[in-house]
Design an enzyme around this catalytic site. Structure first.
Site, short mmCIF file in Angstrom:
data_model
loop_
_atom_site.label_atom_id
_atom_site.label_comp_id
_atom_site.label_asym_id
_atom_site.label_seq_id
_atom_site.Cartn_x
_atom_site.Cartn_y
_atom_site.Cartn_z
N ASP A 174 -28.07 1.33 -16.32
CA ASP A 174 -27.41 0.04 -16.58
C ASP A 174 -27.40 -0.81 -15.30
OD1 ASP A 174 -25.95 -1.96 -17.92
OD2 ASP A 174 -25.03 -0.48 -19.20
N GLU A 230 -23.47 -17.21 -31.87
CA GLU A 230 -24.19 -17.60 -30.65
C GLU A 230 -25.51 -18.30 -30.99
OE1 GLU A 230 -22.53 -14.77 -30.98
OE2 GLU A 230 -21.25 -14.55 -29.21
N ASN A 258 -22.33 -13.15 -35.66
CA ASN A 258 -22.33 -12.84 -34.23
C ASN A 258 -23.75 -12.51 -33.76
OD1 ASN A 258 -20.43 -12.27 -31.88
ND2 ASN A 258 -21.77 -10.48 -31.84
C1 FMN Z 1 -29.96 -7.84 -20.97
C2 FMN Z 1 -28.63 -7.53 -21.58
C3 FMN Z 1 -28.40 -6.30 -22.15
C4 FMN Z 1 -27.18 -6.01 -22.76
N1 FMN Z 1 -27.01 -4.81 -23.38
C5 FMN Z 1 -25.89 -4.58 -24.08
C6 FMN Z 1 -25.73 -3.39 -24.84
O1 FMN Z 1 -26.59 -2.53 -24.86
N2 FMN Z 1 -24.59 -3.25 -25.56
C7 FMN Z 1 -23.60 -4.19 -25.57
O2 FMN Z 1 -22.61 -4.00 -26.30
N3 FMN Z 1 -23.70 -5.30 -24.83
C8 FMN Z 1 -24.81 -5.53 -24.09
N4 FMN Z 1 -24.94 -6.68 -23.36
C9 FMN Z 1 -23.79 -7.58 -23.23
C10 FMN Z 1 -23.55 -8.44 -24.42
O3 FMN Z 1 -24.70 -9.05 -24.94
C11 FMN Z 1 -22.58 -9.53 -24.00
O4 FMN Z 1 -21.42 -8.91 -23.51
C12 FMN Z 1 -22.23 -10.45 -25.09
O5 FMN Z 1 -21.44 -11.47 -24.58
C13 FMN Z 1 -21.45 -9.75 -26.19
O6 FMN Z 1 -21.44 -10.58 -27.28
P1 FMN Z 1 -20.08 -10.90 -28.06
O7 FMN Z 1 -19.28 -11.77 -27.12
O8 FMN Z 1 -20.55 -11.63 -29.24
O9 FMN Z 1 -19.44 -9.58 -28.33
C14 FMN Z 1 -26.14 -6.97 -22.73
C15 FMN Z 1 -26.37 -8.22 -22.13
C16 FMN Z 1 -27.59 -8.49 -21.56
C17 FMN Z 1 -27.80 -9.84 -20.96
#
Ligand code: FMN
Length: 451
Positions: free
Chosen positions: A253, A204, A141
């Site tokens: 956030d 990803e 992941n």
């Molecule tokens: C700039 C940015 C910052 C993010 N920060 C976080 C974070 O601190 N913690 C988190 O769990 N997801 C964060 N996300 C969201 C996840 O990257 C996003 O939901 C992603 O799809 C999760 O991956 P997964 O589908 O593999 O669980 C962030 C996304 C972006 C674009």
């Protein structure tokens, strides 16, 4: 190889990279400059106080720029990302790459990590994408996680209950720590892929590889069992300590307000790989780059769900005013009077954090918020066209709702014109214009802009 530097070169050629020569501090000053230039050019900070390294920010700060990085027009974004999530491709693992130019002990306090806002508890890495795999190696992941620096070798990170959280839960009891790489300084395709809602089990990196036409290369980390992009600027080699927690936050956030403090796992950083002259990639919390990277992959999913109801979706906009997350506009061609409410239901299911959604006819550009408001003003009737869904899951970031239980209210607005009334009653009057006059008007518009 497509990487951050090749993309910055393209931006330079197009005049979309602003160089700042004044020395600015990573504490507040660079964040303030990024906020001032938000939604504008990418910004290269050539002199960062206390560091020999440059910083770059705002790289993905505009929708058109993200799409250009993927080699597509904005209208093609949804299909392109959905296709990549459905067709991940395995990525070449190479022996060496620019990111391995220097492999050293972690000295996080010497990196120009930004402190963004007044009440931040310390410097936060905000552009890092984290790679993890399950202890048996069957699931990989990649996702974004903000990282609060605690000392040279210790940090904490925010893990929302999604895929990384699940990997950590499943690893507990089998191992005490999970090896992870955190990569910074990346081509936008990698950032879009890391933010995308690919199904559990899909790496990803493989989604990014499809988006990059097979151009991604990975290297093995030096100190831990993890992969990372060979062309990144920096890779932190870390271990999430599954039995040790600390306080994370408060952090600003998407909404631009402080998220609550939470107990989150400790991240032990055991090594760093970087280019000799690495660029530090900054990403302003609650800036357009944050909102677009969060929102655009969800727009693709919303588009998919809405398209299932009416195959005539013109566009989906998780608006910047709605924090790229809480407000959505969907434009589509309505065939039946009942379509809009079904589309609203689909949109709310596609993106459970959504709070307010507006559906408009296909003649309204969902990215032109003045036209969206005009549609609400002229086509919406509150007693018939409002959908109110109380006591439903909303975003934990929505301060107006119960943030602990994530319970709130969703409101849908059907701003499409009623089919029973003549279309002319809802059409904007046009002024006939000849081709010659069009040219004149174009010049007039340009001189108006200059004046
Ligand atoms: C700039 C940015 C910052 C993010 N920060 C976080 C974070 O601190 N913690 C988190 O769990 N997801 C964060 N996300 C969201 C996840 O990257 C996003 O939901 C992603 O799809 C999760 O991956 P997964 O589908 O593999 O669980 C962030 C996304 C972006 C674009």
């Amino acid at each position: 190889m497509p990487d951050l530097r090749s993309f910055m070169q393209e931006l330079e050629t197009r005049g979309e990279l602003l160089h700042i020569e004044e020395e600015l501090s990573p504490k507040f000053e660079i964040a303030a400059a990024l906020r001032t230039l938000d939604s504008g050019p990418a910004v290269l900070f050539n002199r960062v106080k206390g560091s020999d390294h440059k910083a770059v920010g705002g790289v993905c700060g505009r929708r058109d720029r993200i799409c250009r990085a993927l080699g597509i027009q904005p209208e093609a974004f949804y299909q392109r990302l959905l296709h990549a999530m459905d067709h991940p491709t395995s990525v070449k693992v190479v022996e060496d790459g620019p990111v391995r130019e220097v492999v050293e002990e972690p000295r996080l306090s010497r990196m120009p990590v930004l402190t963004h806002f007044e009440k931040d508890p310390g410097p936060y890495i905000t552009s890092g994408i984290l790679y993890a795999k399950s202890p048996d190696g069957s699931v990989e992941n990649v996702s974004f996680h903000r990282i609060l620096i605690l000392s040279d070798g210790r940090a904490t990170l925010r893990i929302v209950p999604r895929h990384l959280y699940r990997i950590c839960q499943e690893a507990r009891g089998k191992v005490d720590a999970l090896d992870v790489s955190i990569s910074l300084g990346l081509h936008p395709a990698l950032m879009v892929a890391a933010a995308s809602p690919a199904p559990f089990g899909v790496s990803e990196f493989e989604v990014a590889n499809t988006l990059m036409g097979g151009g991604l290369r990975l290297v093995k980390c030096e100190h831990i069992d993890a992969l990372a992009p060979a062309d990144a600027e920096i890779v932190l080699e870390g271990r999430i300590l599954l039995k040790e927690e600390t306080t994370e936050g408060p952090f600003v956030d998407l909404t631009g307000t402080y998220d609550i403090q939470r107990r989150q796992p400790v991240l032990e950083v055991v090594g760093v790989m970087h280019r000799r002259d690495y660029l530090y990639q900054a990403l302003l919390p609650a800036g357009s780059e944050h909102l677009l990277l969060m929102g655009m992959p969800q727009e693709a999913r919303i588009w998919n769900y809405a398209q299932n109801i009416v195959p005539t979706v013109r566009g989906v906009n998780l608006t910047l005013g709605g924090c790229g997350w809480l407000h959505c506009v969907v434009s589509f061609k309505k065939f039946r009077e009942g379509d809009p409410k079904n589309v609203l239901l689909a949109v709310f299911s596609a993106h459970p954090s959504l709070k307010h959604a507006v559906v408009v006819d296909e003649d309204i550009d969902p990215f032109d918020m003045e036209m969206v408001e005009w549609a609400i003003a002229t086509r919406f009737k509150g007693d018939e066209d409002l959908l109110v869904i109380p006591n439903v899951r909303v975003s934990s970031l929505d301060s107006a709702s119960d943030q602990t239980a994530e319970l709130g209210c969703k409101v849908g607005i059907d701003a499409t014109r009623p089919l029973a009334k003549p279309k002319e009653k809802f059409s904007r009057a046009e002024i006939p214009v000849s081709e010659d006059l069009k040219v004149f008007l174009e010049r007039l518009r340009d001189s108006g802009k200059r004046g």
